[in-house]
Motif scaffolding. Structure first.
Motif, PDB file in Angstrom:
ATOM      1  N   ASP A  86     -62.741 -43.464  20.520  1.00  0.00           N
ATOM      2  CA  ASP A  86     -63.504 -43.761  19.314  1.00  0.00           C
ATOM      3  C   ASP A  86     -62.849 -44.911  18.561  1.00  0.00           C
ATOM      4  OD1 ASP A  86     -65.794 -41.865  18.932  1.00  0.00           O
ATOM      5  OD2 ASP A  86     -64.198 -40.406  19.291  1.00  0.00           O
ATOM      6  N   LEU A  87     -63.647 -45.949  18.254  1.00  0.00           N
ATOM      7  CA  LEU A  87     -63.176 -47.109  17.514  1.00  0.00           C
ATOM      8  C   LEU A  87     -63.672 -47.056  16.077  1.00  0.00           C
ATOM      9  CD1 LEU A  87     -63.785 -49.967  20.123  1.00  0.00           C
ATOM     10  CD2 LEU A  87     -61.593 -48.938  19.496  1.00  0.00           C
ATOM     11  N   PHE A  88     -62.792 -47.389  15.124  1.00  0.00           N
ATOM     12  CA  PHE A  88     -63.117 -47.353  13.708  1.00  0.00           C
ATOM     13  C   PHE A  88     -62.723 -48.663  13.037  1.00  0.00           C
ATOM     14  CE2 PHE A  88     -62.249 -43.063  15.117  1.00  0.00           C
ATOM     15  CZ  PHE A  88     -63.238 -42.289  14.522  1.00  0.00           C
ATOM     16  N   ALA A  89     -63.408 -48.995  11.969  1.00  0.00           N
ATOM     17  CA  ALA A  89     -63.021 -50.113  11.114  1.00  0.00           C
ATOM     18  C   ALA A  89     -61.856 -49.671  10.231  1.00  0.00           C
ATOM     19  CB  ALA A  89     -64.206 -50.553  10.256  1.00  0.00           C
TER      20      ALA A  89
ATOM     21  N   GLY B  44     -45.718 -56.801  18.517  1.00  0.00           N
ATOM     22  CA  GLY B  44     -44.789 -55.705  18.704  1.00  0.00           C
ATOM     23  C   GLY B  44     -45.558 -54.401  18.587  1.00  0.00           C
ATOM     24  N   VAL B  45     -45.021 -53.341  19.142  1.00  0.00           N
ATOM     25  CA  VAL B  45     -45.704 -52.054  19.058  1.00  0.00           C
ATOM     26  C   VAL B  45     -44.773 -51.006  18.458  1.00  0.00           C
ATOM     27  CG1 VAL B  45     -45.070 -51.347  21.426  1.00  0.00           C
ATOM     28  CG2 VAL B  45     -47.059 -50.310  20.313  1.00  0.00           C
ATOM     29  N   TRP B  46     -45.321 -50.273  17.490  1.00  0.00           N
ATOM     30  CA  TRP B  46     -44.656 -49.113  16.903  1.00  0.00           C
ATOM     31  C   TRP B  46     -45.208 -47.858  17.572  1.00  0.00           C
ATOM     32  CZ3 TRP B  46     -41.049 -49.516  12.901  1.00  0.00           C
ATOM     33  CH2 TRP B  46     -40.931 -50.778  12.302  1.00  0.00           C
ATOM     34  N   ARG B  47     -44.334 -46.894  17.803  1.00  0.00           N
ATOM     35  CA  ARG B  47     -44.762 -45.612  18.368  1.00  0.00           C
ATOM     36  C   ARG B  47     -44.093 -44.485  17.598  1.00  0.00           C
ATOM     37  NH1 ARG B  47     -43.868 -48.780  23.323  1.00  0.00           N
ATOM     38  NH2 ARG B  47     -45.823 -48.996  24.484  1.00  0.00           N
ATOM     39  N   ALA B  48     -44.793 -43.370  17.493  1.00  0.00           N
ATOM     40  CA  ALA B  48     -44.242 -42.202  16.809  1.00  0.00           C
ATOM     41  C   ALA B  48     -44.907 -40.941  17.336  1.00  0.00           C
ATOM     42  CB  ALA B  48     -44.451 -42.321  15.301  1.00  0.00           C
ATOM     43  N   VAL B  49     -44.285 -39.818  17.088  1.00  0.00           N
ATOM     44  CA  VAL B  49     -44.832 -38.510  17.462  1.00  0.00           C
ATOM     45  C   VAL B  49     -45.030 -37.706  16.182  1.00  0.00           C
ATOM     46  CG1 VAL B  49     -44.418 -36.372  18.724  1.00  0.00           C
ATOM     47  CG2 VAL B  49     -43.691 -38.555  19.701  1.00  0.00           C
ATOM     48  N   LEU B  50     -46.232 -37.143  16.035  1.00  0.00           N
ATOM     49  CA  LEU B  50     -46.571 -36.376  14.839  1.00  0.00           C
ATOM     50  C   LEU B  50     -47.215 -35.047  15.230  1.00  0.00           C
ATOM     51  CD1 LEU B  50     -48.214 -39.177  12.648  1.00  0.00           C
ATOM     52  CD2 LEU B  50     -45.935 -38.180  12.355  1.00  0.00           C
ATOM     53  N   PRO B  51     -47.188 -34.059  14.312  1.00  0.00           N
ATOM     54  CA  PRO B  51     -47.955 -32.832  14.563  1.00  0.00           C
ATOM     55  C   PRO B  51     -49.436 -33.177  14.708  1.00  0.00           C
ATOM     56  CG  PRO B  51     -46.413 -32.526  12.756  1.00  0.00           C
ATOM     57  CD  PRO B  51     -46.410 -33.990  13.061  1.00  0.00           C
ATOM     58  N   ARG B  52     -50.087 -32.558  15.649  1.00  0.00           N
ATOM     59  CA  ARG B  52     -51.482 -32.898  15.926  1.00  0.00           C
ATOM     60  C   ARG B  52     -52.422 -32.339  14.862  1.00  0.00           C
ATOM     61  NH1 ARG B  52     -54.788 -30.706  21.188  1.00  0.00           N
ATOM     62  NH2 ARG B  52     -56.847 -31.418  20.531  1.00  0.00           N
ATOM     63  N   LEU B  53     -53.272 -33.215  14.333  1.00  0.00           N
ATOM     64  CA  LEU B  53     -54.298 -32.789  13.384  1.00  0.00           C
ATOM     65  C   LEU B  53     -55.452 -32.131  14.141  1.00  0.00           C
ATOM     66  CD1 LEU B  53     -54.426 -35.909  11.020  1.00  0.00           C
ATOM     67  CD2 LEU B  53     -53.205 -33.746  10.665  1.00  0.00           C
ATOM     68  N   PRO B  54     -56.130 -31.169  13.545  1.00  0.00           N
ATOM     69  CA  PRO B  54     -57.203 -30.445  14.240  1.00  0.00           C
ATOM     70  C   PRO B  54     -58.335 -31.343  14.725  1.00  0.00           C
ATOM     71  CG  PRO B  54     -56.569 -29.279  12.240  1.00  0.00           C
ATOM     72  CD  PRO B  54     -55.867 -30.599  12.197  1.00  0.00           C
ATOM     73  N   ASN B  55     -58.619 -32.447  14.014  1.00  0.00           N
ATOM     74  CA  ASN B  55     -59.742 -33.299  14.404  1.00  0.00           C
ATOM     75  C   ASN B  55     -59.364 -34.362  15.424  1.00  0.00           C
ATOM     76  OD1 ASN B  55     -58.151 -34.494  12.386  1.00  0.00           O
ATOM     77  ND2 ASN B  55     -59.799 -35.892  11.796  1.00  0.00           N
ATOM     78  N   VAL B  56     -58.122 -34.390  15.875  1.00  0.00           N
ATOM     79  CA  VAL B  56     -57.711 -35.344  16.907  1.00  0.00           C
ATOM     80  C   VAL B  56     -57.907 -34.680  18.268  1.00  0.00           C
ATOM     81  CG1 VAL B  56     -55.835 -36.755  17.818  1.00  0.00           C
ATOM     82  CG2 VAL B  56     -56.082 -36.458  15.353  1.00  0.00           C
ATOM     83  N   GLU B  57     -59.069 -34.922  18.840  1.00  0.00           N
ATOM     84  CA  GLU B  57     -59.428 -34.308  20.115  1.00  0.00           C
ATOM     85  C   GLU B  57     -59.475 -35.310  21.255  1.00  0.00           C
ATOM     86  OE1 GLU B  57     -63.131 -32.401  19.325  1.00  0.00           O
ATOM     87  OE2 GLU B  57     -62.212 -30.742  18.210  1.00  0.00           O
ATOM     88  N   ASN B  58     -59.451 -36.597  20.937  1.00  0.00           N
ATOM     89  CA  ASN B  58     -59.414 -37.638  21.958  1.00  0.00           C
ATOM     90  C   ASN B  58     -58.748 -38.865  21.355  1.00  0.00           C
ATOM     91  OD1 ASN B  58     -61.415 -38.393  20.185  1.00  0.00           O
ATOM     92  ND2 ASN B  58     -62.710 -39.316  21.750  1.00  0.00           N
ATOM     93  N   THR B  59     -58.731 -39.975  22.076  1.00  0.00           N
ATOM     94  CA  THR B  59     -58.116 -41.193  21.556  1.00  0.00           C
ATOM     95  C   THR B  59     -58.952 -41.753  20.410  1.00  0.00           C
ATOM     96  OG1 THR B  59     -57.322 -41.679  23.795  1.00  0.00           O
ATOM     97  CG2 THR B  59     -57.204 -43.455  22.177  1.00  0.00           C
ATOM     98  N   MET B  60     -58.276 -42.107  19.311  1.00  0.00           N
ATOM     99  CA  MET B  60     -58.942 -42.677  18.139  1.00  0.00           C
ATOM    100  C   MET B  60     -58.186 -43.939  17.744  1.00  0.00           C
ATOM    101  SD  MET B  60     -59.302 -39.036  16.093  1.00  0.00           S
ATOM    102  CE  MET B  60     -60.385 -39.614  14.781  1.00  0.00           C
ATOM    103  N   MET B  61     -58.922 -45.012  17.414  1.00  0.00           N
ATOM    104  CA  MET B  61     -58.281 -46.288  17.144  1.00  0.00           C
ATOM    105  C   MET B  61     -58.964 -46.999  15.984  1.00  0.00           C
ATOM    106  SD  MET B  61     -57.646 -49.305  19.964  1.00  0.00           S
ATOM    107  CE  MET B  61     -57.160 -48.060  21.162  1.00  0.00           C
ATOM    108  N   TRP B  62     -58.158 -47.505  15.031  1.00  0.00           N
ATOM    109  CA  TRP B  62     -58.644 -48.265  13.881  1.00  0.00           C
ATOM    110  C   TRP B  62     -58.181 -49.712  14.059  1.00  0.00           C
ATOM    111  CZ3 TRP B  62     -57.146 -43.375  14.139  1.00  0.00           C
ATOM    112  CH2 TRP B  62     -57.909 -42.388  13.489  1.00  0.00           C
ATOM    113  N   VAL B  63     -59.115 -50.657  14.040  1.00  0.00           N
ATOM    114  CA  VAL B  63     -58.809 -52.049  14.365  1.00  0.00           C
ATOM    115  C   VAL B  63     -58.958 -52.923  13.131  1.00  0.00           C
ATOM    116  CG1 VAL B  63     -59.360 -54.010  15.842  1.00  0.00           C
ATOM    117  CG2 VAL B  63     -59.629 -51.680  16.720  1.00  0.00           C
ATOM    118  N   GLY B  64     -57.842 -53.489  12.669  1.00  0.00           N
ATOM    119  CA  GLY B  64     -57.844 -54.413  11.545  1.00  0.00           C
ATOM    120  C   GLY B  64     -57.700 -55.844  12.005  1.00  0.00           C
TER     121      GLY B  64
END
Length: 376
Positions: free
Chosen positions: A77-80, A183-203
């Motif tokens: 899913d792609l988001f603004a 460059g790329v930043w990476r992190a690990v977080l507790p999973r939110l309930p609505n994160v069921e697949n890949t989600m991406m916000w493009v600025g």
């Protein structure tokens, strides 16, 4: 078994090297693997996995283990930046009902699965060791190791990564990785309930996304334009990544920014790519993985093409053909696919840096995923 290949040395115990060991052992080849890290560690947070990689996992025999500790899902899913949904890109199915469309897993977890499979295969693993000299001829390779021992092999597989010493010493014309301006930043977080697949916000000059890795964890990534390759002090990781995320007005990104802390396994790396011109072999030394085709993460396929190459190498070298014929067949099967991933990933980075055509960006992602779904 190829009558010309009885004993193989693999230099490098990363994903592609371990896969090569597993696949050669399936064909009763005597396999030695040397890994310079005495602890055989794999750094990093999460790794996104496409359907083609999951197909390779089934070939290797680790798909069930992946599904136990990783996460399988479908679609992107792609988001603004404000959170408006732009598009949903379906993830092409591989054509096997047992293989999910995509997924993600912690890098150390995947490394552990592959390491256990490598040892179980009967591969002779030597840690804290590498080569000091290799004499490469048309009939074999004589290798001297850092522990003072020597041995001779029918084939040496260089899988020692993007800064490969084998490439530098035996393929000096190949060149070095090229910085792409991100460059790329990476992190690990507790999973939110609505994160069921890949989600991406493009600025305009930043892209942030999340990917579920298990029932409890998700993988966060953010690409940032940087004209010059930079180092970031780990003490500043939380503050700098949070500041970048807060430039996105989307409520979910604001929430994710607030979740960052010292336990988020934050990492920053400059991005580069490398595509060594063919051939990827000389006499009895052949290169695979990041050693010859290192890519940016824009298609989430860097590990995929390296693992695939290891599988194809074992298939071709274990046919009843000469080593030269087997290596030529390996090269023919792998060149276009690896080139596509490296070049298309690089083009996606360029579009993001230039604030280019979003339609082209989406089309490249869609076409690349469809191409990767094709058989290897």
């Amino acid at each position: 078994m190829n009558p010309s290949v009885h004993k193989v040395l693999i230099i490098g115990g990363g994903f592609s090297g371990m896969t090569a060991a597993i696949e050669f052992r399936k064909r009763n080849i005597d396999v030695h693997l040397v890994e310079i890290d005495p602890n055989w560690r794999t750094d990093g947070a999460g790794i996104s996995i496409g359907g083609a990689t999951l197909r390779a996992f089934k070939t290797i025999g680790i798909l069930d283990e992946f599904l136990k500790v990783g996460h399988a899902h479908s679609g992107l899913d792609l988001f603004a930046p404000h959170g408006i949904h732009i598009a949903k890109l379906p993830t092409p199915l591989i054509g096997d009902k047992d293989i999910p469309a995509s997924g993600a897993i912690m890098r150390p977890a995947l490394a552990k699965i592959l390491a256990e499979k490598t040892r179980a295969s009967g591969t002779k693993v030597k840690l804290g060791c590498t080569y000091t000299q290799m004499i490469n001829s048309a009939t074999g390779v004589e290798v001297t190791f850092t522990d003072g021992t020597t041995d001779t092999y029918d084939l040496v597989v260089a899988a020692d990564g993007v800064f490969s010493s084998v490439r530098k010493s035996h393929f000096p014309e190949a060149g070095e990785p090229r910085y792409v301006g991100q460059g790329v930043w990476r992190a690990v977080l507790p999973r939110l309930p609505n994160v069921e697949n890949t989600m991406m916000w493009v600025g305009p000059h930043l892209k942030v996304g999340v990917n579920p890795m298990s029932k409890d964890q998700m993988y966060l990534f953010l690409t940032e334009d940087k004209k010059e390759r930079q180092q970031v002090d780990p003490a500043d990781y939380v503050e700098k990544l949070r500041a970048l995320m807060l430039t996105f007005p989307a409520p979910m990104i604001q929430e994710l920014a607030g979740m960052l802390n010292e336990d988020s396994m934050i990492d920053f790396r400059s991005l580069g790519n490398l595509l060594v011109p063919a051939p990827w072999y000389k006499n009895r030394i052949v290169m695979i993985g990041d050693t010859v085709a290192a890519t940016t993460p824009h298609l989430a396929s860097g590990a995929c093409i390296g693992i695939e190459s290891a599988i194809v190498l074992a298939e071709e070298l274990c046919k009843d053909v000469s080593v030269e014929e087997g290596l030529a067949a390996f090269q023919q099967r792998r060149w276009d696919r690896c080139r596509m991933v490296v070049e298309n990933s690089g083009r996606l980075a360029q579009i993001e840096i230039e604030g280019g055509d979003k339609a082209e960006h989406t089309a490249i992602m869609r076409e690349s995923m469809m191409a990767l779904a094709q058989p290897i």
